[in-house]
Design an enzyme around this catalytic site. Structure first.
Site, PDB file in Angstrom:
ATOM      1  N   CYS A   1      -0.933   2.045  -9.906  1.00 37.87           N
ATOM      2  CA  CYS A   1      -0.749   2.246 -11.350  1.00 37.87           C
ATOM      3  C   CYS A   1      -1.211   1.017 -12.135  1.00 37.87           C
ATOM      4  O   CYS A   1      -1.817   1.132 -13.199  1.00 37.87           O
ATOM      5  CB  CYS A   1       0.715   2.533 -11.680  1.00 37.87           C
ATOM      6  SG  CYS A   1       1.333   4.027 -10.886  1.00 37.87           S
TER       7      CYS A   1
ATOM      8  N   ARG B   1      -0.361  11.801 -10.740  1.00 35.83           N
ATOM      9  CA  ARG B   1      -1.370  11.235 -11.664  1.00 35.83           C
ATOM     10  C   ARG B   1      -2.110  12.379 -12.336  1.00 35.83           C
ATOM     11  O   ARG B   1      -3.137  12.851 -11.841  1.00 35.83           O
ATOM     12  CB  ARG B   1      -2.346  10.340 -10.889  1.00 35.83           C
ATOM     13  CG  ARG B   1      -1.663   9.204 -10.188  1.00 35.83           C
ATOM     14  CD  ARG B   1      -2.614   8.296  -9.431  1.00 35.83           C
ATOM     15  NE  ARG B   1      -1.854   7.499  -8.480  1.00 35.83           N
ATOM     16  CZ  ARG B   1      -1.145   6.419  -8.792  1.00 35.83           C
ATOM     17  NH1 ARG B   1      -1.143   5.970 -10.036  1.00 35.83           N
ATOM     18  NH2 ARG B   1      -0.452   5.771  -7.873  1.00 35.83           N
TER      19      ARG B   1
HETATM   20  C1  BEZ Z   1       1.273   2.935  -6.845  1.00 33.69           C
HETATM   21  O1  BEZ Z   1       0.877   2.007  -6.142  1.00 33.69           O
HETATM   22  O2  BEZ Z   1       0.962   3.031  -8.018  1.00 33.69           O
HETATM   23  C2  BEZ Z   1       2.158   3.969  -6.227  1.00 33.69           C
HETATM   24  C3  BEZ Z   1       1.948   4.301  -4.913  1.00 33.69           C
HETATM   25  C4  BEZ Z   1       2.787   5.245  -4.332  1.00 33.69           C
HETATM   26  C5  BEZ Z   1       3.795   5.836  -5.071  1.00 33.69           C
HETATM   27  C6  BEZ Z   1       3.954   5.504  -6.398  1.00 33.69           C
HETATM   28  C7  BEZ Z   1       3.128   4.582  -6.983  1.00 33.69           C
END
Ligand code: BEZ
Length: 239
Positions: free
Chosen positions: A55, A138
């Site tokens: 993110c 997402r």
């Molecule tokens: C992230 O790195 O943004 C992420 C990865 C797995 C679950 C939620 C967020």
């Protein structure tokens, strides 16, 4: 809400429908969506959680491209099910501490919605229980100046979005509207575009015989040239 295979699922808005309305608290104050965005394209996107690496890479990329989207009359609005203070703390960390792929001192100026109750995320089908019950996937909603959903892309938690593609979608949707054409696979501004299919036998015959400014692979598959400057000249407004 209905149960499918023992899992709770929510209705998802579809292409061609009006973007569901909501009022929300964001890092840029309250917003009234999509009403206050009338006249602009908007990308409404969700991310799973603040202070997570994928993110963070996405927010830095989106924020770095914000002016480019603005030149194409497109505003950005983010959402996660975290609270406002978490959002503020995360965005401050990004600006003050994170240097990533040449991006640093990145200020996220577009609104990031707090959605602790998941009410908005559920309205937009951003909670997909097979992936996660307490986090949004997402999602990317492309909404036109009249508040109509024109394209949707969903990615799982583990997959960071392709921002070239997100920008390409905004340019392609506007080009289709501006010139009443369609865009073929992997289209980019300057590539040939697709002329709407012939709607009668007469037009089909004419196209194959006369061709004019078109190239017809067959009667149902005709393309024409629109140069890059003409495409972008109608979309990009430099400030
Ligand atoms: C992230 O790195 O943004 C992420 C990865 C797995 C679950 C939620 C967020």
């Amino acid at each position: 809400m209905e149960a499918i295979g023992g899992q709770e699922s929510t209705a998802m808005p579809r292409i061609g429908e009006r973007a569901p309305s909501f009022k929300a608290v964001t890092t840029q104050g309250e917003i009234n969506f999509p009403e206050q965005y009338e006249g602009s394209w908007v990308i409404l996107f969700s991310h799973p959680a603040d202070f997570t690496p994928v993110c963070t890479s996405e927010f830095m990329t989106f924020a770095s491209m914000e002016d480019k989207f603005a030149e194409a009359n497109c505003k950005l609005v983010g959402l996660s099910v975290d609270g406002l203070y978490s959002h503020i703390a995360w965005l401050r960390t990004i600006k003050d501490k994170i240097e990533y792929k040449g991006m640093k001192d990145v200020e996220v100026k577009f609104p990031l919605i707090e959605d602790i109750t998941m009410e908005i995320a559920k309205k937009y089908g951003m909670i997909q229980p097979g992936e996660a019950t307490t986090k949004a996937v997402r999602a990317v909603f492309f909404i036109d100046p009249k508040g109509i959903i024109r394209a949707i892309i969903y990615y799982p938690l583990s997959l960071g979005r392709n921002f070239d593609e997100i920008y390409r979608v905004i340019i392609a949707l506007q080009t289709a509207d501006n010139f009443e054409i369609a865009t073929p696979a992997d289209w980019r501004p300057g590539d040939d575009v697709i002329v709407p299919p012939a709607g009668s036998c007469g037009v089909a015959k004419e196209r194959m015989e006369a061709k004019k400014d078109m190239h017809c692979y067959d009667w149902f598959f005709c393309t024409k040239k629109i140069d890059k400057d003409t495409v972008l000249g109608k979309i990009i407004k430099k400030k």
